[in-house]
Design a protein around this motif. Sequence first.
Motif, PDB file in Angstrom:
ATOM      1  N   ALA A  54       2.355   5.653  -0.005  1.00  8.49           N
ATOM      2  CA  ALA A  54       2.231   5.017   1.310  1.00  8.49           C
ATOM      3  C   ALA A  54       3.348   5.478   2.233  1.00  8.49           C
ATOM      4  CB  ALA A  54       2.246   3.496   1.161  1.00  8.49           C
ATOM      5  N   THR A  55       4.556   5.577   1.696  1.00  9.84           N
ATOM      6  CA  THR A  55       5.688   6.056   2.500  1.00  9.84           C
ATOM      7  C   THR A  55       5.446   7.489   2.951  1.00  9.84           C
ATOM      8  OG1 THR A  55       7.234   4.615   1.340  1.00  9.84           O
ATOM      9  CG2 THR A  55       8.174   6.514   2.469  1.00  9.84           C
ATOM     10  N   ASP A  56       4.996   8.331   2.032  1.00  5.18           N
ATOM     11  CA  ASP A  56       4.720   9.734   2.377  1.00  5.18           C
ATOM     12  C   ASP A  56       3.579   9.864   3.380  1.00  5.18           C
ATOM     13  OD1 ASP A  56       6.690  10.392   0.579  1.00  5.18           O
ATOM     14  OD2 ASP A  56       5.325  11.184  -0.946  1.00  5.18           O
ATOM     15  N   GLN A  57       2.635   8.959   3.320  1.00  6.29           N
ATOM     16  CA  GLN A  57       1.431   9.007   4.144  1.00  6.29           C
ATOM     17  C   GLN A  57       1.606   8.266   5.470  1.00  6.29           C
ATOM     18  OE1 GLN A  57      -1.123  10.677   2.729  1.00  6.29           O
ATOM     19  NE2 GLN A  57      -2.511  10.447   4.433  1.00  6.29           N
ATOM     20  N   LYS A  58       2.702   7.579   5.636  1.00  7.19           N
ATOM     21  CA  LYS A  58       2.898   6.651   6.748  1.00  7.19           C
ATOM     22  C   LYS A  58       2.479   7.224   8.104  1.00  7.19           C
ATOM     23  CE  LYS A  58       6.232   3.143   7.894  1.00  7.19           C
ATOM     24  NZ  LYS A  58       7.573   2.650   7.649  1.00  7.19           N
ATOM     25  N   THR A  59       2.874   8.425   8.407  1.00  7.07           N
ATOM     26  CA  THR A  59       2.558   8.989   9.716  1.00  7.07           C
ATOM     27  C   THR A  59       1.100   9.416   9.836  1.00  7.07           C
ATOM     28  OG1 THR A  59       3.302  11.167   8.989  1.00  7.07           O
ATOM     29  CG2 THR A  59       4.918   9.771  10.111  1.00  7.07           C
ATOM     30  N   ARG A  60       0.456   9.707   8.724  1.00  3.33           N
ATOM     31  CA  ARG A  60      -0.936  10.171   8.771  1.00  3.33           C
ATOM     32  C   ARG A  60      -1.941   9.039   8.800  1.00  3.33           C
ATOM     33  NH1 ARG A  60      -0.351  14.447   4.000  1.00  3.33           N
ATOM     34  NH2 ARG A  60       1.517  15.435   4.761  1.00  3.33           N
ATOM     35  N   GLU A  61      -1.636   7.925   8.116  1.00  2.99           N
ATOM     36  CA  GLU A  61      -2.513   6.755   8.041  1.00  2.99           C
ATOM     37  C   GLU A  61      -3.942   7.104   7.619  1.00  2.99           C
ATOM     38  OE1 GLU A  61      -2.190   4.234  11.459  1.00  2.99           O
ATOM     39  OE2 GLU A  61      -0.032   4.508  11.561  1.00  2.99           O
ATOM     40  N   ASP A 105      -5.297   4.131   2.459  1.00  3.56           N
ATOM     41  CA  ASP A 105      -4.621   2.862   2.220  1.00  3.56           C
ATOM     42  C   ASP A 105      -4.285   2.760   0.733  1.00  3.56           C
ATOM     43  OD1 ASP A 105      -3.658   0.297   2.097  1.00  3.56           O
ATOM     44  OD2 ASP A 105      -5.566  -0.663   2.591  1.00  3.56           O
ATOM     45  N   SER A 121      -2.418   0.291  -0.619  1.00  2.00           N
ATOM     46  CA  SER A 121      -2.005  -1.055  -1.023  1.00  2.00           C
ATOM     47  C   SER A 121      -2.881  -1.552  -2.162  1.00  2.00           C
ATOM     48  CB  SER A 121      -2.073  -2.009   0.173  1.00  2.00           C
ATOM     49  OG  SER A 121      -3.357  -2.026   0.722  1.00  2.00           O
TER      50      SER A 121
END
Length: 115
Positions: A102-109, A112, A114
């Motif tokens: 999730a941290t690595d993907q944060k900017t791409r969104e 999910d 979670s």
Amino acid sequence: MKTESSGNLGMSAEALEKVASMFRVLGEWVRLSLLQELMSGEKTVGELVEASGQGQASVSKHLKLMYDAGLLSRRKEGVKVFYRLKDDMVFSLCQLVCGKLATDQKTREEIDFSI
């Protein structure tokens, strides 16, 4: 524990193989989806087949692998077999991995992660 090949502190080759074996068990998305279904509690093989959309033979194979690895416990009631998590450790590990993703993907969104 010292390694056999060097004087450095670390796990032995035998211990590392056991760790790698557990990661191999967890390294299949179908198994992860079955574990996710079992988060809410004990379920029958039939319930897991329905929830996963996988065939009965496939689900049974994956459940046996996870049972043999010590991740699941099971009980029989008549003709039904119920599976449940033996240890919640797997969710702690998944939360660590999902948190990293999730941290690595944060900017791409895009995905999910979670639980």
